[in-house]
Each structure stands twice: as structure tokens, then as C-alpha cells.
Design an enzyme around this catalytic site. Sequence first.
Site: not given
Length: 429
Positions: A82-83
Site C-alpha cells: 500500500p502507498c
Amino acid sequence: MAQQHKHQFKVVEICAGAGGQSLGLDRAGFGHELAVELDPNAAKTLMHNHDEWDVRIGDVADPKVWNPSDYEGVDLLAGGVPCPPFSIAGKQLGANDERDLFAWAVELCGKVRPRALLLENVRGLSTNRFTGYRQHVLDRLNEHGYIGQWKLLHASDFGVPQLRPRFVLVALPAEHAQYFRWPDSGGTPPPTVGEALKDLMSARGWRGADDWARKADRIAPTIVGGSKKHGGADLGPTRAKQAWAAMGVDAMGVADAPPEAGWEPPEMVPGPKLTTEMVARIQGWNDPGEWEFTGRKTSRYRQIGNAFPPPVAEAVGSAIARALRKEGEPQTLIESTSTVLDPVYKLLSSSSRAMAADTILRRLSKAGVQMDQPELERRLIHLSHDFEIVEKQRRDGARTYRLSEFKAFLGQEDHDRQVLFSKHRARIS
């Protein structure tokens, strides 16, 4: 070259999304042993395109979803974790974000013992805010027996008509790391938006397609997939919408189909909207039939927008495959432990004793690092977001600092991440 070595290697892909990295790695010669994805819609897309793959749906850190020890020694462990923990557009909570799985994936590498590791994320991870975090990652990889390398890659350098920087980590044991070289873009400029989309935009006979394509004479701004907590699909924040408008694109949504033959934009509308097929082309899916996205329009757009462009994944995957085959001339390695991204972190992490600011600055100076008090304070603040820093005041009034635990989730059952993840799972994508 990739076709000559079709599926010579095996990959386990975590946080696989809807298949951008999957497709690129497949082209590079990596067959999927396993793909794990949290979003059921994205997982359905993976299964739709490769029904022979073992696709698991759920939290990748949940031992009930998969058992990492079953895949020990796999050729490649890869993932687009996840960013949001690192995104400049977000709060950059890093190790304090329940979505952060980067440090966990590095620890997973120490358990699975793959021949290579590939993780990609947003450009925000490359900023000064996260130098200590990145240093910790390199140090842990070295302890696991890997040499890690970071590189900011631009999708437009690999033929993708989009401004899309991605920060990529590749790690290999020294035996193979000496053969790894980052892929070369080749110097060929990417197509413009008009060149890339003209055939799709004119698919229903729109007579304005030629004029539109001439106006859309640059590459696209970064496609933003967004998250479940946002509404329907659109092409990004205000600045991105302005850039799209300058190319004759209405960025306020995504269309169901290209414009018809006689379509004219309404007043104050710059041009037609893109379809999800067009957005996929902007992301690097060049053939509309090579990958099908399942689900409703908003879900399809989100799957496409959050993807790692297949051409970039293919280029990096091919470079890793060449290193695993020991192709080319070996190069002299600079061990990761000698690569100092954050000298303050390095100094504090190497000592169990607390140090006052003047002592820290003096030791840094001895090591050839010149730093003033304000810069030291900024670095300590950055470090405090991701590490516990024990701070005390001495009798003489000076404050001392000692680096303690890394705050990130590493798989601990009692970590705050577990509670927060369960609480917010419905809006995590």
C-alpha cells in the site's frame, strides 16, 4: 528475451492488485505460484485472466490466508504494498499507518528466503521524510543476506504515456546482486495521449477524433486510482484536471463508451471523458484484449488506476531474471551497510547509549558529515515518526537521545496495526 525464457522462474506476489505487476512479471518469465490480494474485485480480475493461478483473497499478513513457509526459496517475492503511508498527497504516517506493509514485507523476505525481492511504491518514500525508514530497510535486508537497491523509475521512460514515478526496491544475495543492473529506458519517447488513444477515441466514428488527438499532444498526468472512501471515478486532483482539460479531456468522471460520430462537447466542457479502456492504455495496457477488468465501472477504474504499469514491471522483472541467470559481466558491489542514507539514524542505531545533540554533531563531524543543530532537530523529528526515541534531560539541562524500537508492523500479533486494520478494513483498498 522474455519469450525465450517463458516462465523459467516462479514468483509469489503479495498485494497483487488487478495485475499490472502480474502481467509485466509474466512477460518477463515469472510464473505465478501464488497471488494474494485484499480487494475481492481486483482478485476476481486476476482469476478472470488467469484461472490457473492460485489467488488468495484477504489480508496478506493473516496466516489463515496463506502460509509463507510453503513458498520458501521461491525465485521472486514481489509486491506493490500500500502507498498511502508514504504518499505526499496523504499524511505520510509511515510506520504509524495501519496500511503500511513495507517493513513487514522485508521481514517476510527473511522468512521466505526468495532468490530476489521486488517492492514498488510511490515517490513519497524517496523523500527526506523517510531516509531513516529506508536505511532501516537496507540494514535489515543486509542482516537477512541481501543487498538492496532503491531507484526512482518513471513510467514514461518505458513507453507509458503518463507521468508516473514509482520508487522501486530490488534486493538479491551478493551472488546475483553483482549481475543486476537497472533497466535502461532506451531513449525512445513515449506516445502522446492523442497518439495512444486516437483509435479508441474514434471507435464509434467520432468525427472530432483527429482534431482532438492533435490537441492531446503530451503525456498524461499521473492516474490516481483513489480508495474506497472516495466517491466515483475521476482523473485526479485539481491540477491534474486542469492538465487534462488542456488536452481536451473532461476529467470529472469516466465514460461508459467513446463519443458517437456527431458528438460535440457541451458549453464549458473541454472535451470527451475517457473510458476505462482508455485509462488502461494510459497505464500501459496497449492491447485492449490482453487483460480484462471485471466489476462495475468505478471498481474497474480504481483497479487500473492503482496498478504498476506492466511495461515497467516487465523491464524490472527482466533485469532481475538476467541477474538470476548471471548474464553479463559482474560488477563490483557496494555493500548496503556502507550506503548511508541517514547518518543520524546510522549513528543512533549503532549505539545503545543516549547521546546529547552536541555529542551527535561532534561524532557526525568526525565521520565527515557536517550538520547544524536545526538540521539535526529536523532529522530527529522525522525519525520520531517511525522509531521510538527515548528523550531525557540531564542535570546540566542538555537533552539526550536514544533510538529504540521501530514502530512499523513486522508481524506482531499485539501490534496496533491489527486492531486498526480490522476497524478500518471496509475502507482499505
